[in-house]
Design a protein around this motif. Structure first.
Motif, mmCIF file in Angstrom:
data_model
loop_
_atom_site.group_PDB
_atom_site.id
_atom_site.type_symbol
_atom_site.label_atom_id
_atom_site.label_comp_id
_atom_site.label_asym_id
_atom_site.label_seq_id
_atom_site.Cartn_x
_atom_site.Cartn_y
_atom_site.Cartn_z
ATOM 1 N N MET A 1 0.786 -1.713 0.002
ATOM 2 C CA MET A 1 0.031 0.564 -0.110
ATOM 3 C C MET A 1 0.736 1.331 0.279
ATOM 4 S SD MET A 1 -2.889 -1.400 2.805
ATOM 5 C CE MET A 1 -3.353 -2.690 2.956
ATOM 6 N N LEU A 2 2.188 1.170 1.080
ATOM 7 C CA LEU A 2 2.991 2.290 0.324
ATOM 8 C C LEU A 2 3.465 2.867 -0.037
ATOM 9 C CD1 LEU A 2 4.777 2.133 4.426
ATOM 10 C CD2 LEU A 2 2.561 3.948 3.863
ATOM 11 N N THR A 3 3.852 1.781 -1.914
ATOM 12 C CA THR A 3 4.208 1.261 -2.583
ATOM 13 C C THR A 3 3.390 2.976 -3.411
ATOM 14 O OG1 THR A 3 4.837 -0.718 -2.780
ATOM 15 C CG2 THR A 3 4.801 0.887 -4.984
ATOM 16 N N ASP A 4 2.187 2.240 -3.423
ATOM 17 C CA ASP A 4 1.697 3.276 -4.284
ATOM 18 C C ASP A 4 0.760 5.063 -3.255
ATOM 19 O OD1 ASP A 4 1.009 1.283 -6.067
ATOM 20 O OD2 ASP A 4 -0.922 1.021 -5.355
ATOM 21 N N LEU A 5 1.599 5.119 -2.405
ATOM 22 C CA LEU A 5 1.242 6.782 -1.936
ATOM 23 C C LEU A 5 2.402 7.531 -1.717
ATOM 24 C CD1 LEU A 5 -0.322 4.771 1.767
ATOM 25 C CD2 LEU A 5 -1.745 6.637 -0.414
ATOM 26 N N ASP A 6 2.360 8.504 -1.527
ATOM 27 C CA ASP A 6 2.987 9.422 -1.025
ATOM 28 C C ASP A 6 3.865 9.680 -0.139
ATOM 29 O OD1 ASP A 6 2.215 10.963 -3.508
ATOM 30 O OD2 ASP A 6 0.802 12.287 -2.200
ATOM 31 N N ASP A 7 4.954 10.085 -0.165
ATOM 32 C CA ASP A 7 5.807 10.178 1.048
ATOM 33 C C ASP A 7 5.155 10.561 2.169
ATOM 34 O OD1 ASP A 7 8.277 8.914 -0.094
ATOM 35 O OD2 ASP A 7 8.944 11.283 -0.884
ATOM 36 N N ASN A 8 5.644 10.348 3.248
ATOM 37 C CA ASN A 8 4.940 10.214 4.125
ATOM 38 C C ASN A 8 3.727 9.703 4.311
ATOM 39 O OD1 ASN A 8 7.339 12.053 5.635
ATOM 40 N ND2 ASN A 8 7.192 13.982 4.257
ATOM 41 N N SER A 9 3.190 9.004 3.856
ATOM 42 C CA SER A 9 1.777 8.686 4.719
ATOM 43 C C SER A 9 1.919 7.442 4.857
ATOM 44 C CB SER A 9 1.506 7.795 2.852
ATOM 45 O OG SER A 9 1.602 8.998 1.640
ATOM 46 N N CYS A 10 0.737 8.098 6.147
ATOM 47 C CA CYS A 10 0.807 6.294 7.020
ATOM 48 C C CYS A 10 -0.710 5.842 6.649
ATOM 49 C CB CYS A 10 0.785 6.519 8.022
ATOM 50 S SG CYS A 10 0.372 5.768 9.675
ATOM 51 N N ILE A 11 -0.647 4.322 6.456
ATOM 52 C CA ILE A 11 -1.487 3.257 6.748
ATOM 53 C C ILE A 11 -1.742 2.160 7.904
ATOM 54 C CG2 ILE A 11 0.756 1.380 5.217
ATOM 55 C CD1 ILE A 11 -3.011 1.722 4.000
ATOM 56 N N VAL A 12 -2.357 1.914 7.998
ATOM 57 C CA VAL A 12 -2.807 0.877 9.299
ATOM 58 C C VAL A 12 -3.846 -0.160 8.604
ATOM 59 C CG1 VAL A 12 -3.795 0.333 12.070
ATOM 60 C CG2 VAL A 12 -3.367 3.110 10.580
ATOM 61 N N ILE A 13 -3.049 -1.169 9.182
ATOM 62 C CA ILE A 13 -3.871 -2.454 8.581
ATOM 63 C C ILE A 13 -4.387 -3.678 9.044
ATOM 64 C CG2 ILE A 13 -2.625 -4.602 7.654
ATOM 65 C CD1 ILE A 13 -2.846 -2.316 5.974
ATOM 66 N N LYS A 14 -5.202 -4.172 8.891
ATOM 67 C CA LYS A 14 -5.641 -5.122 9.571
ATOM 68 C C LYS A 14 -6.059 -6.120 9.139
ATOM 69 C CE LYS A 14 -6.845 -5.581 14.034
ATOM 70 N NZ LYS A 14 -7.630 -4.424 14.658
ATOM 71 N N HIS A 15 -5.840 -7.175 9.208
ATOM 72 C CA HIS A 15 -6.072 -8.646 9.129
ATOM 73 C C HIS A 15 -5.950 -8.261 6.865
ATOM 74 C CE1 HIS A 15 -7.660 -10.938 12.234
ATOM 75 N NE2 HIS A 15 -7.736 -10.169 12.258
ATOM 76 N N SER A 16 -5.047 -8.115 6.618
ATOM 77 C CA SER A 16 -4.173 -7.433 5.597
ATOM 78 C C SER A 16 -4.805 -6.440 4.638
ATOM 79 C CB SER A 16 -4.521 -8.555 4.197
ATOM 80 O OG SER A 16 -2.922 -9.468 5.206
ATOM 81 N N ASN A 17 -5.747 -5.821 5.366
ATOM 82 C CA ASN A 17 -6.951 -4.816 5.155
ATOM 83 C C ASN A 17 -6.642 -3.761 5.127
ATOM 84 O OD1 ASN A 17 -8.748 -5.714 2.816
ATOM 85 N ND2 ASN A 17 -9.218 -6.896 4.270
ATOM 86 N N PRO A 18 -6.611 -2.080 5.011
ATOM 87 C CA PRO A 18 -6.762 -0.676 6.043
ATOM 88 C C PRO A 18 -7.539 -0.916 6.607
ATOM 89 C CG PRO A 18 -7.521 -0.367 3.127
ATOM 90 C CD PRO A 18 -6.927 -2.557 3.447
#
Length: 322
Positions: free
Chosen positions: A68-85
């Motif tokens: 997911m971070l691969t597609d996002l801009d620098d300094n972005s944040c992602i939270v994951i549960k069971h492989s879903n955001p």
């Protein structure tokens, strides 16, 4: 890229695990035999700065976060549960991105994995320290951040600074074991930021709404199908994942977003087979939609958007994810 007629895969065991997806399943992590002593496969050993051993589910979720971070801009944040955001945001700093991601869903983050496309500093670490998390993965952590976060003995800290130049370059082939054999395919490496957003309605989205539609398309690409996401101000507000029909997925996402759904945008991983999704989301205040298009009944959805005053854009790119 064509799939080769013969493929040989040489892998060696890198980590023995206590168990697999469930306690009654045996598991281990393998890496390519030609990965070398510092290949990306060593991220889960050499890149682990602190915390208890990684589990099968942990590595699967870390991998999902990185994709997911691969597609996002620098300094972005992602939270994951069971492989879903369950939380995501793009802001100018990692702290602001995490703050927005947390505000998007402060409940589901409990026991989750947080990924950053940047450096975790002291201020961000203080915020993170107050939440029960399994893993934090980031490019690096400042000295002050490490001092704060290592007070939790079980919290895993994963640093990918050593592999920064390769971690966001996806393998081109993915393999899935099925009954009787293996499925191979080219990975879905299309970044929605490069897709063409073609207006098909009378109402044109605002500049902010267009930014949000791109963010929504990025998010929905990484959600299990059928998938619907709700986004506002480049912040994930709701997710309808893995549903058997698109209206149910939309209702779940909107219920998750709550009152924040008003004036938000919606992203769909595949086309609307009829206009019921448009009519459902319009009642909650959705103002713009992005979807691939391609249904024989696209015109019904377009007419519904025009009737109800919504913008809709077609990308021509489907993002099923199973």
């Amino acid at each position: 890229m064509a799939i080769e007629e013969h493929i040989n895969i040489n892998i060696v065991k890198n980590i023995d695990m206590r168990y697999g997806e469930n306690p009654h399943q045996m598991a281990a992590f393998f890496i390519s035999s030609d990965a070398g002593v510092s290949g990306l496969g060593h991220l889960y050993t050499e890149g682990k700065l602190h915390g208890k051993e990684l589990s099968y589910n942990n590595i699967a979720d870390i991998s999902a976060a990185i994709r997911m971070l691969t597609d996002l801009d620098d300094n972005s944040c992602i939270v994951i549960k069971h492989s879903n955001p369950c939380g995501a945001a793009s802001r100018d700093t990692c702290y602001e991105s995490f703050k927005a991601a947390y505000e998007g869903d402060s409940m589901s983050i409990f026991g989750g994995i947080v990924g950053f496309k940047g450096v975790v500093d002291e201020k961000t670490a203080e915020f993170l320290h107050g939440i029960f998390l399994e893993i934090i993965i980031a490019e690096s952590f400042t000295k002050e951040a490490i001092e704060i976060l290592t007070k939790k003995k079980n919290l895993r800290l994963i640093e990918y600074k050593k592999w920064k130049n390769e971690i966001f370059k996806e393998d081109q082939i993915e393999i899935k074991k099925v009954i009787g054999g293996y499925l191979l395919q080219n990975r879905d490496t299309i970044n929605p930021k490069t897709e063409s957003f073609n207006l098909v309605t009378e109402r044109k989205a605002t500049e902010q709404e267009l930014d949000d539609l791109v963010f929504a398309q990025i998010m929905v690409k990484h959600v299990k199908s059928n998938a619907i996401v709700i986004v506002k101000n480049k912040m994930l507000l709701g997710v309808g994942a893995g549903q058997m029909n698109r209206v149910t997925a939309a209702n779940i996402a909107m219920n998750w977003a709550g009152e924040k759904v008003k004036n938000a945008v919606l992203g769909s991983d595949a086309f609307f087979p009829m206009d019921d999704t448009v009519r459902t989301v319009a009642t909650k205040g959705i103002v713009a939609i992005v979807q691939p298009g391609g249904s024989v009944k696209d015109e019904d959805s377009i007419k519904a958007c025009n009737e109800l005053g919504l913008s809709m854009y077609f990308t021509g790119v489907r993002h099923f994810y199973h």
